[in-house]
Design an enzyme around this catalytic site. Structure first.
Site, PDB file in Angstrom:
ATOM      1  N   GLU A  92       0.814  -1.197   0.000  1.00  0.00           N
ATOM      2  CA  GLU A  92       0.000   0.000   0.000  1.00  0.00           C
ATOM      3  C   GLU A  92       0.856   1.259   0.000  1.00  0.00           C
ATOM      4  OE1 GLU A  92      -2.542  -0.713   3.321  1.00  0.00           O
ATOM      5  OE2 GLU A  92      -3.815  -2.050   2.163  1.00  0.00           O
ATOM      6  N   CYS A 105       3.526   8.368   1.151  1.00  0.00           N
ATOM      7  CA  CYS A 105       4.227   7.401   2.007  1.00  0.00           C
ATOM      8  C   CYS A 105       4.315   6.100   1.211  1.00  0.00           C
ATOM      9  CB  CYS A 105       3.426   7.224   3.294  1.00  0.00           C
ATOM     10  SG  CYS A 105       4.103   5.988   4.401  1.00  0.00           S
ATOM     11  N   CYS A 112       8.085  -7.733   5.798  1.00  0.00           N
ATOM     12  CA  CYS A 112       9.345  -7.229   6.354  1.00  0.00           C
ATOM     13  C   CYS A 112      10.007  -8.320   7.180  1.00  0.00           C
ATOM     14  CB  CYS A 112       9.055  -6.009   7.238  1.00  0.00           C
ATOM     15  SG  CYS A 112      10.555  -5.199   7.821  1.00  0.00           S
ATOM     16  N   CYS A 116       9.519  -6.212  14.115  1.00  0.00           N
ATOM     17  CA  CYS A 116       9.172  -5.329  15.237  1.00  0.00           C
ATOM     18  C   CYS A 116       7.804  -5.754  15.782  1.00  0.00           C
ATOM     19  CB  CYS A 116       9.139  -3.874  14.787  1.00  0.00           C
ATOM     20  SG  CYS A 116      10.677  -3.354  14.023  1.00  0.00           S
ATOM     21  N   CYS A 119       4.300  -3.991  15.011  1.00  0.00           N
ATOM     22  CA  CYS A 119       4.056  -3.656  13.604  1.00  0.00           C
ATOM     23  C   CYS A 119       3.321  -4.788  12.894  1.00  0.00           C
ATOM     24  CB  CYS A 119       5.400  -3.398  12.948  1.00  0.00           C
ATOM     25  SG  CYS A 119       5.314  -3.266  11.176  1.00  0.00           S
ATOM     26  N   CYS A 330      -0.743   5.263  11.117  1.00  0.00           N
ATOM     27  CA  CYS A 330       0.404   4.473  11.543  1.00  0.00           C
ATOM     28  C   CYS A 330      -0.044   3.228  12.289  1.00  0.00           C
ATOM     29  CB  CYS A 330       1.265   5.300  12.490  1.00  0.00           C
ATOM     30  SG  CYS A 330       1.823   6.817  11.762  1.00  0.00           S
TER      31      CYS A 330
HETATM   32 FE1  SF4 Z   1       9.649  -3.769   9.338  1.00  0.00          FE
HETATM   33 FE2  SF4 Z   1       7.514  -2.910  10.653  1.00  0.00          FE
HETATM   34 FE3  SF4 Z   1       9.886  -2.932  11.853  1.00  0.00          FE
HETATM   35 FE4  SF4 Z   1       9.398  -1.169   9.861  1.00  0.00          FE
HETATM   36  S1  SF4 Z   1       8.393  -1.242  11.881  1.00  0.00           S
HETATM   37  S2  SF4 Z   1      11.258  -2.437  10.142  1.00  0.00           S
HETATM   38  S3  SF4 Z   1       8.046  -2.391   8.540  1.00  0.00           S
HETATM   39  S4  SF4 Z   1       8.752  -4.751  11.146  1.00  0.00           S
END
Ligand code: SF4
Length: 340
Positions: A92, A105, A112, A116, A119, A330
């Site tokens: 997106e 953005c 990923c 994290c 996230c 976010c």
């Molecule tokens: Fe990856 Fe999400 Fe961490 Fe960004 S915040 S590095 S998108 S896991």
């Protein structure tokens, strides 16, 4: 079919020569793709018909069009883009209007690897890095394409884990033969992948945003596995070697979790960590996600934290949230998350 989008004029020249076209066709191709933003070779009318047909045997412009769009009541638009032509592997892009500005953005990876905990993208796992053509399609394929003024690499994925393609994208955005944007209009957000962060700081003059979220190594590690390989203290040591007193700026993103990182102890540690560095801190309201232990800091806690940082000499702002009703804010995007 190979995509021309994302190629430099010298690469386009090589492609033209290999198709039996004159070398200056490389510049013409760049003008059509980046200047006039055409989406097909057939529209490039100053190239011979036979030349266009030869190119079309192996090449296409390669702008991917969005699969869908949602518009928020605050004007924020969220687009869904296919990755490598595959609609089941979508990312997106979010366009955020703000006065005269229209900021895009963008996503740099599908999923990923960084994991994290706060996230949604991190939870999805990794499904591949985007090519420059797929990153650039987010600029070229949206309705507001010609009106964009700024961009942030804060979408899905860690941009410094896809450095070569991100660098190529930034080159198109900032080169005179591309969009010709000032580097001040581009911000890359990272959790701090040190080897490529050094490359970024050496090779680009764009702004930097670093996802910090907690000044204490053990506490940060509990949220962000990257802390083990690239501790935030080492990231900041690297950043201190560069000049952020001029046009280029560095900011730190700090999502606020109730009781976890919003106390005076954290504010004081953050002040020590960033002492003497010309920077700002963006405090971000956390949007709750399932199966995550921490809640959202109260407005009062966020304001107290901001004021403590400001008294200590660091400019801190509480960021307005945008696009919540279309899950574009976010942390709310299933197909997209950012580093914040
Ligand atoms: Fe990856 Fe999400 Fe961490 Fe960004 S915040 S590095 S998108 S896991």
């Amino acid at each position: 079919m190979e995509k021309l989008l994302g190629k430099t004029p010298s690469e386009l020249k090589e492609i033209a020569l290999s198709a039996g076209l004159p070398g200056f066709t490389g510049n013409q191709l760049a003008q059509w793709i980046y200047g006039k933003r055409v989406r097909t070779l057939a529209e490039m009318t100053n190239l011979s018909k036979a030349g266009r047909e030869r190119l079309a045997e192996s090449y296409e412009v390669g702008v991917a069009l969005p699969l869908g769009k949602a518009v928020s009541s605050d004007g924020t638009s969220k687009y869904l883009f296919p990755v490598d032509g595959n609609p089941t592997n979508a990312v997106e892009a979010v366009m955020i209007p703000d006065g005269d500005r229209k900021t895009l953005c963008v996503s740099s990876q599908a999923g990923c690897k960084m994991g994290c905990k706060f996230c949604m993208t991190g939870r999805q796992g990794f499904h591949g890095s985007l090519s420059a053509a797929d990153i650039l399609s987010q600029f070229f394929g949206i309705d507001e394409s010609a009106e964009l003024t700024n961009t942030v690499f804060m979408g899905m994925g860690e941009p410094l884990d896809n450095w070569e393609e991100v660098k190529r994208t930034i080159e198109v955005l900032t080169a005179p033969w591309g969009f010709g944007w000032s580097p001040k209009r581009v911000t890359l957000s990272t959790i701090g992948v040190i080897p490529n962060l050094k490359r970024y700081l050496d090779e680009c003059r764009c702004h930097l945003a670093v996802s910090l979220h907690n000044p204490f190594p053990e506490e940060r590690l509990s949220l962000m596995p990257v802390e083990k390989a690239y501790p935030i203290e080492s990231v900041i040591d690297l950043i201190r070697q560069y000049d952020f007193t001029g046009q280029r700026r560095v900011s730190f993103e700090y999502t606020m979790f109730a009781g976890f990182n919003d106390t005076p102890r954290h504010a004081d540690a953050l002040l020590r960590l960033l002492q003497g560095l010309e920077c700002r801190v963006n405090l971000i309201r956390f949007h709750r996600i399932p199966d995550f232990p921490y809640g959202t800091s109260s407005q009062a806690a966020m304001e107290a934290f901001r004021d403590r940082l400001s008294r200590g000499g660091i400019t801190a702002t509480i960021r307005a949230s945008r696009g919540e009703d279309i899950l574009a804010a976010c942390g709310l995007l299933a197909g997209l998350h950012n580093h914040e």
